[in-house]
Design an enzyme around this catalytic site. Structure first.
Site, short mmCIF file in Angstrom:
data_model
loop_
_atom_site.label_atom_id
_atom_site.label_comp_id
_atom_site.label_asym_id
_atom_site.label_seq_id
_atom_site.Cartn_x
_atom_site.Cartn_y
_atom_site.Cartn_z
N HIS A 81 0.88 -1.17 0.00
CA HIS A 81 0.00 0.00 0.00
C HIS A 81 0.91 1.22 0.00
CE1 HIS A 81 -2.58 -2.89 2.29
NE2 HIS A 81 -3.59 -2.27 1.72
N ASP A 138 2.20 2.13 3.46
CA ASP A 138 3.08 1.32 4.29
C ASP A 138 4.52 1.33 3.78
OD1 ASP A 138 1.09 -1.41 3.27
OD2 ASP A 138 2.98 -0.88 2.34
C1 XUL Z 1 -7.79 -6.33 4.12
C2 XUL Z 1 -6.93 -6.78 3.03
C3 XUL Z 1 -6.10 -5.72 2.40
C4 XUL Z 1 -6.00 -5.83 0.92
C5 XUL Z 1 -5.22 -4.72 0.27
O1 XUL Z 1 -8.41 -7.34 4.80
O2 XUL Z 1 -6.91 -7.93 2.69
O3 XUL Z 1 -4.83 -5.72 2.98
O4 XUL Z 1 -5.39 -7.04 0.55
O5 XUL Z 1 -5.69 -3.48 0.61
#
Ligand code: XUL
Ligand code: CO
Length: 478
Positions: A142, A145
């Site tokens: 993300h 992060d």
């Molecule tokens: C949340 C989840 C996220 C997604 C990416 O449960 O799985 O981490 O994979 O945003």
């Protein structure tokens, strides 16, 4: 509780020292590294851990693969190419084990617990050492992060671009690639009412700006996919919610993302990741069927596939196999977030998969639809709060990779013998000729069906589904 920002804020030098948590030492390869690159000199953060190797099922070495043999060819493809394993940055590099009852516990000696750019750059060094030592060819992140949020949105964009330079240099040097990028539009309080589905139009604009930059960075890093998980795209009570308007806005948002991808020439696959509840009571992207229905309604089918996650399937009241098959049959099986839940805990525990029964069934369905193209087995999984030492990250990934590798071997064996395919084909044989064929080909109508069955008087005798027998046969392969 958010998945991010849970790194120990009580980091203290007293953590430095225990075995496997040694202070980084400078390795010989640092000498070959050009000093001008915007990254730290090469360090070894895990000097005691060598590259994990395949040693076969009899091995008792906990830091070896017993089933994952990257170069071994199965069904005409190497195991490396089948699995396309990927490590997630948010859990592995940023997860500290915080839960609603206590703070983070993880010992991460390389991390000073701050949100500085230097600390973010140091994490990149560590991350790539982990990827390389585990022989994992992909990673996923993300925006928030990998890089810290800035004082304002422009600074946040700059921070991400700055860290992306380092990620790019490390990708180039290691050969590790980006499976997918995504934007975190659920942790910051500004997204409390959602991102694309918010009641506050400014938040929609903010989210658009964030995705624009995250997509540019993903493109720059050669990301093979871009994921949308709608963290807060849902609602808690109808009393304050205009559902139609919110879902329309989500459709608009994703169409704008498609337009922007076309504009900048981003060729990666868009993926949407279903998950019911957690965090909101009603998530709009609750399961594969809901997502596909939504994508179809907003003309997004040509641009999207699904990223399916085992624990999300469980929370939706489905098996992962159901979600995979449902997406696969519509040509929309894109990638998987490989993890598992806990039968006794009803939330998204994101545990590493270890159950061969589960992985074999997943691989059976993935192979049924031809295997991954841009997708892969992405470990959206975290070590338990009690597994606080850095070496636990290795045990966890080795276990997950071996579980999926074993699953692949079992699935290939099942497919080679073809028993289940044969059973299913035979079970549906009434559709291959006669009245069944007429129905499937569209020749039959209610008049002809009425005439057929009235003349016949009664249906052919039903046959047993043989579930227990089939389960016994399945267990033979385990
Ligand atoms: C949340 C989840 C996220 C997604 C990416 O449960 O799985 O981490 O994979 O945003
Ligand atoms: Co996920």
């Amino acid at each position: 509780m958010t998945k991010l920002r849970q790194f120990p804020n009580f980091y203290s030098p007293s953590f430095l020292g225990p075995i496997n948590c040694k202070l980084p030492i400078v390795s010989l390869s640092a000498l070959a590294f050009p000093l001008s690159l915007p990254v730290f000199p090469i360090m070894q953060f895990f000097p005691d851990i060598q590259k994990i190797q395949y040693e076969g099922p009899e091995s008792r070495n906990p830091l070896a693969f017993r089933f994952y043999n990257p170069d071994e060819v199965i069904e005409g493809r190497t195991m490396r190419d089948h699995m396309r394993f990927s490590i997630v940055y948010w859990h592995t590099m940023r997860g500290g084990g915080a839960d609603p009852f206590g703070p983070a516990t993880a010992e991460r000696p390389w991390d000073d617990g701050t949100d500085s750019i230097d600390n973010a750059l140091k994490r990149v060094e560590v991350a790539f050492e982990i990827f390389e030592k585990l022989q994992v060819p992909y990673y996923a992140f993300h925006d928030r992060d990998v890089a810290p949020e800035g004082k304002n949105i422009r600074e946040s964009h700059k921070n991400l671009q700055r860290i992306a330079e380092s990620l790019k240099a490390h990708q180039k040097k290691s050969g590790v690639k980006l499976l997918w990028g995504t934007a975190n539009m659920f942790s910051n309080p500004r997204f409390m009412h959602g991102a694309a589905t918010t009641c506050n139009a400014d938040v929609f604009a903010y989210a658009a700006s964030q995705v624009k930059t995250a997509m540019e960075v993903t493109k720059e890093l050669g990301g093979e996919n871009y994921v949308f998980w709608g963290g807060r795209e849902g609602y808690m009570t109808q009393l304050n919610t205009d559902m139609k308007r919110e879902i329309d806005h989500l459709g608009r948002f994703l169409n704008l993302a498609v337009d922007y991808a076309k504009k900048i020439g981003f060729k990666g696959q868009f993926l949407i990741e279903p998950k019911p509840k957690e965090p909101t009571k009603h998530q709009y992207d609750s399961d594969a069927a809901a997502c596909i229905n939504f994508l179809r309604a907003y003309d997004l089918v040509p641009y999207f596939k699904l990223n399916l996650e085992t624990n999300h399937a469980t929370l939706a009241g489905h098996t992962m196999m159901h979600e995979l098959d449902y997406s696969g049959m519509q040509g929309m099986l894109g990638s998987i977030d490989a993890n598992t839940g806990d039968l006794l805990l009803g939330w998204d525990t994101d545990q590493f998969p270890t159950d061969f029964y589960l992985t074999a069934q997943c691989m059976l369905i993935i192979l049924k639809y031809g295997g991954f193209t841009t997708g892969g087995v992405n470990f959206d999984a975290k070590v338990r709060r009690e597994s606080f030492e850095p070496i636990d990250l290795f045990h966890a990934h080795i276990g997950g990779m071996d579980a999926f590798a074993r699953g692949l071997r079992i699935a290939a064996e099942i497919r080679k013998e073809g028993f289940f395919d044969g059973f299913v084909k035979n079970r549906y044989r009434s559709w291959d000729s006669g009245i069944g064929k007429e129905i499937e080909s569209g020749k039959a109508n209610f008049d002809t069906l009425d005439q057929y069955i009235c003349e016949k008087g009664e249906v052919d005798k039903n046959e047993s589904g043989r579930q227990e027998f089939l389960e016994n046969v399945f267990n033979r392969y385990l």
